[in-house]
Design a protein around this motif. Structure first.
Motif, PDB file in Angstrom:
ATOM      1  N   UNK A 264       0.815  -1.217   0.000  1.00 42.62           N
ATOM      2  CA  UNK A 264       0.000   0.000   0.000  1.00 42.62           C
ATOM      3  C   UNK A 264       0.848   1.266   0.000  1.00 42.62           C
ATOM      4  N   UNK A 265       2.136   1.128   0.292  1.00 41.54           N
ATOM      5  CA  UNK A 265       2.972   2.316   0.462  1.00 41.54           C
ATOM      6  C   UNK A 265       2.748   2.969   1.816  1.00 41.54           C
ATOM      7  N   UNK A 266       2.330   2.196   2.787  1.00 41.85           N
ATOM      8  CA  UNK A 266       2.102   2.706   4.139  1.00 41.85           C
ATOM      9  C   UNK A 266       3.150   2.108   5.082  1.00 41.85           C
ATOM     10  N   UNK A 267       3.256   2.687   6.273  1.00 32.01           N
ATOM     11  CA  UNK A 267       4.296   2.227   7.187  1.00 32.01           C
ATOM     12  C   UNK A 267       3.682   1.637   8.460  1.00 32.01           C
ATOM     13  N   UNK A 268       4.526   0.904   9.170  1.00 28.43           N
ATOM     14  CA  UNK A 268       4.166   0.235  10.430  1.00 28.43           C
ATOM     15  C   UNK A 268       3.476   1.219  11.372  1.00 28.43           C
ATOM     16  N   UNK A 269       4.042   2.424  11.455  1.00 29.67           N
ATOM     17  CA  UNK A 269       3.525   3.404  12.420  1.00 29.67           C
ATOM     18  C   UNK A 269       2.207   4.029  11.966  1.00 29.67           C
ATOM     19  N   UNK A 270       1.804   3.797  10.722  1.00 33.68           N
ATOM     20  CA  UNK A 270       0.511   4.318  10.265  1.00 33.68           C
ATOM     21  C   UNK A 270      -0.662   3.530  10.838  1.00 33.68           C
ATOM     22  N   UNK A 271      -0.395   2.303  11.302  1.00 31.94           N
ATOM     23  CA  UNK A 271      -1.485   1.401  11.701  1.00 31.94           C
ATOM     24  C   UNK A 271      -2.130   1.900  12.993  1.00 31.94           C
ATOM     25  N   UNK A 272      -3.423   2.183  12.930  1.00 32.67           N
ATOM     26  CA  UNK A 272      -4.128   2.626  14.146  1.00 32.67           C
ATOM     27  C   UNK A 272      -5.353   1.761  14.449  1.00 32.67           C
ATOM     28  N   UNK A 273      -5.478   0.654  13.741  1.00 33.74           N
ATOM     29  CA  UNK A 273      -6.583  -0.267  14.014  1.00 33.74           C
ATOM     30  C   UNK A 273      -6.148  -1.698  13.773  1.00 33.74           C
ATOM     31  N   UNK A 274      -6.651  -2.612  14.604  1.00 31.69           N
ATOM     32  CA  UNK A 274      -6.198  -3.999  14.524  1.00 31.69           C
ATOM     33  C   UNK A 274      -7.398  -4.945  14.628  1.00 31.69           C
ATOM     34  N   UNK A 275      -7.529  -5.779  13.610  1.00 34.32           N
ATOM     35  CA  UNK A 275      -8.528  -6.859  13.651  1.00 34.32           C
ATOM     36  C   UNK A 275      -7.774  -8.172  13.791  1.00 34.32           C
ATOM     37  N   UNK A 276      -8.326  -9.075  14.563  1.00 28.46           N
ATOM     38  CA  UNK A 276      -7.660 -10.364  14.719  1.00 28.46           C
ATOM     39  C   UNK A 276      -8.691 -11.459  14.941  1.00 28.46           C
ATOM     40  N   UNK A 277      -8.375 -12.661  14.450  1.00 32.57           N
ATOM     41  CA  UNK A 277      -9.298 -13.789  14.537  1.00 32.57           C
ATOM     42  C   UNK A 277      -8.830 -14.821  15.560  1.00 32.57           C
ATOM     43  N   UNK A 278      -8.019 -14.397  16.509  1.00 30.20           N
ATOM     44  CA  UNK A 278      -7.571 -15.303  17.576  1.00 30.20           C
ATOM     45  C   UNK A 278      -6.780 -16.490  17.030  1.00 30.20           C
ATOM     46  N   UNK A 279      -6.148 -16.304  15.889  1.00 29.15           N
ATOM     47  CA  UNK A 279      -5.374 -17.393  15.307  1.00 29.15           C
ATOM     48  C   UNK A 279      -3.954 -17.362  15.880  1.00 29.15           C
ATOM     49  N   UNK A 280      -3.258 -18.430  15.638  1.00 26.75           N
ATOM     50  CA  UNK A 280      -1.885 -18.514  16.102  1.00 26.75           C
ATOM     51  C   UNK A 280      -1.797 -18.531  17.620  1.00 26.75           C
ATOM     52  N   UNK A 281      -0.669 -18.096  18.123  1.00 28.82           N
ATOM     53  CA  UNK A 281      -0.440 -18.119  19.563  1.00 28.82           C
ATOM     54  C   UNK A 281      -0.628 -16.722  20.135  1.00 28.82           C
ATOM     55  N   UNK A 282      -1.390 -15.896  19.424  1.00 30.69           N
ATOM     56  CA  UNK A 282      -1.379 -14.473  19.702  1.00 30.69           C
ATOM     57  C   UNK A 282      -2.244 -13.991  20.838  1.00 30.69           C
TER      58      UNK A 282
END
Lengths: 394, 137
Positions: free
Chosen positions: A40-58
């Motif tokens: 997208x041409x965006x950076x790590x610090x641009x992220x201000x929202x997080x969706x997650x499906x409880x996958x992995x060990x997270x």
């Protein structure tokens, strides 16, 4: 009708390997997020929202934020099975419209193949005491058997045949053979035949749970990926053309005493999605439908309104699901049947929809403008969700 | 299949159902309006009200759909031959996941619409709960 364009998918990444020993699901999630942001041409610090499906060990959005090292202002851990990612896209449309996030990501990582997880045949009900486990665990049903019971009833009510359902496997494999990552997947997972298949091949493959044959069942792979959801403001300045989320719907369905098992939650979620998008099924170019099994696609295509209930067999008979045939095109990445199924395929439905609407698919439909991504989570025929997302090219 | 997974307790919704199996009864619930509630719960799924009453089914029903499982890696099932799982619609108006047993060839001998009768299959162990399964009649 003019569609509202408030939220878009700006970047995507699909983890290329389906057998990834020595890599954790969390590493796949973080790597995929970075690459989707790059896309997208965006950076790590641009992220201000997080969706997650409880996958992995997270541990969901809580643990994932810590692992990633970000502090989002909006967290949504929606886990509704394989359709979780359609729900995430649906929530992104809502949350971006409400101003709660401008750049949000959903990620997926799984090592089901390397861990030898028997998703379809492992038996259900190994958990602790619960009202549902206590009523179902003693019978030795499997995930596949649940879907197979839908297929049997569909065949009984409408005369649907395995020959007809096999069209789904045939078209999907044709697309997979054009996708180098899918070819590598089938090779690495030691498919007996890494080539196009025929209806006869499907019929001759062994039955896993009557009436479903092996070639009607998805693979079990490692894998993952990420998608970046952005507001219209952010979408103006990204590297590639945004793909707009113009409608979405969510629904659930379960065993009911007088329920019709041949209709899925998709019938409800699709109505909401098409209504919000202001489009009709006959305008859709690409259908990315959760192909856990042939019957899942058959039932969901009916429920989304591409044909009437019970009409799917004859409707597919002319082979139009392939990308080079006129009419609706299905699962151009090769699907869960032949490209990628680490357990929750919903994310890949969004990713391939974006590729098609950007013109980047390995089985590109020329001029594709509208795609529907429909995920079925949980057990078709048992407790399940339907998540429908309608996407439009810029 | 005498070593099936057993229900586990404490689990307040389903205990009475399973005690019924020990008594040779297939039990289900109705709410005050007469609506059938199944699987067992403490509330009516029609309106959320409590005060459900227990009833005993005739154990007669019809196969709504089924599948013959050829492969199950779960202990207790993985060494069996093919066996049939099914949804059976009981005459009283509830649908349960179960097995259809007592046929030589489940693939050929079971049909949707077939009439079936409950039986309680004894399990290994003194305190084990018998499992309600169905046989064609």
């Amino acid at each position: 009708m003019a569609q509202e364009r408030v939220a878009a998918i700006a970047g995507i990444h699909e983890y290329p390997l389906r057998v990834a020993p020595g890599v954790s699901s969390m590493q796949i999630k973080a790597d995929s997020m970075k690459r989707a942001l790059d896309d997208a041409g965006l950076s790590w610090s641009d992220v201000d929202g997080l969706y997650d499906a409880l996958d992995g060990e997270g541990g969901g959005g809580l643990g994932l934020a810590a692992y990633l090292g970000i502090k989002p202002r909006m967290i949504d851990t929606t886990q509704v099975g394989g359709s979780s990612y359609e729900f995430h896209a649906s929530h992104a449309l809502r949350d971006i419209a409400a101003g709660r996030t401008n750049v949000a990501v959903t990620t997926y990582g799984s090592t089901s193949a390397s861990m030898r997880v028997p998703i379809g045949t492992g038996g259900l009900g190994r958990g602790g005491a619960s009202w549902q486990q206590n009523m179902e665990a003693p019978y030795g049903s499997t995930l596949i058997a649940n879907y197979a019971m839908v297929a049997h009833r569909h065949m009984h009510d409408y005369g649907t045949t395995t020959e007809q359902l096999a069209q789904i496997s045939v078209a999907t494999r044709k697309h997979a053979m054009r996708n180098p990552e899918a070819v590598k997947a089938m090779t690495d997972l030691q498919f007996v035949k890494v080539d196009e298949i025929t209806v006869e091949d499907v019929l001759e493959s062994r039955i896993v749970a009557d009436p479903l044959h092996l070639l009607e069942c998805c693979m079990i792979s490692d894998g993952g990926g990420a998608a970046v959801f952005v507001s219209a403001d952010v979408a103006r300045d990204i590297k590639k053309k945004p793909v707009w989320i113009i409608g979405s719907g969510e629904a659930t369905k379960y065993r009911e005493n007088d329920g019709d098992i041949t209709t899925s939650a998709g019938a409800q979620s699709a109505l909401a999605a098409f209504s919000q998008a202001g489009v009709t099924p006959d305008e859709i170019d690409i259908a990315m439908i959760y192909d856990s099994f042939s019957i899942t696609v058959a039932v969901c295509l009916e429920d989304l309104g591409f044909c009437g209930k019970g009409e799917i067999g004859p409707w597919m008979a002319d082979g139009h699901l392939a990308f080079d045939q006129p009419g609706l095109t299905l699962n151009t990445d090769g699907g869960g049947l032949s490209s990628n199924h680490p357990g929750m395929r919903g994310l890949f439905l969004l990713l391939e929809s974006v590729r098609q609407l950007r013109g980047e698919s390995t089985s590109q439909v020329e001029g594709a403008q509208l795609a529907v991504a429909h995920g079925n989570g949980g057990l078709l025929g048992g407790t399940h969700t339907g998540g429908t997302v309608i996407l439009a090219a810029d | 299949m005498a070593n099936r997974p057993q229900p586990s307790f404490p689990e307040p919704d389903t205990q009475h159902f399973w005690e019924g199996c020990k008594a040779g009864e297939l039990r289900y619930q109705r709410d005050a309006e007469g609506n059938v509630v199944f699987y067992p719960r403490a509330h009516s799924t029609a309106d959320g009200s409590g005060g459900l009453t227990w009833h005993v089914s005739s154990g007669l029903g019809t196969v709504y759909t089924y599948s013959v499982v050829r492969q199950n890696r779960m202990p207790g099932f993985q060494e069996l031959g093919a066996y049939a799982v099914a949804y059976v619609d009981l005459d009283e108006g509830f649908r349960m996941l179960t097995n259809v047993v007592g046929v030589a060839n489940p693939t050929a001998d079971i049909q949707i619409g077939q009439r079936v009768q409950v039986e309680f299959e004894d399990q290994d162990g003194d305190d084990a709960y018998p499992i309600p399964v169905f046989r064609p009649i």
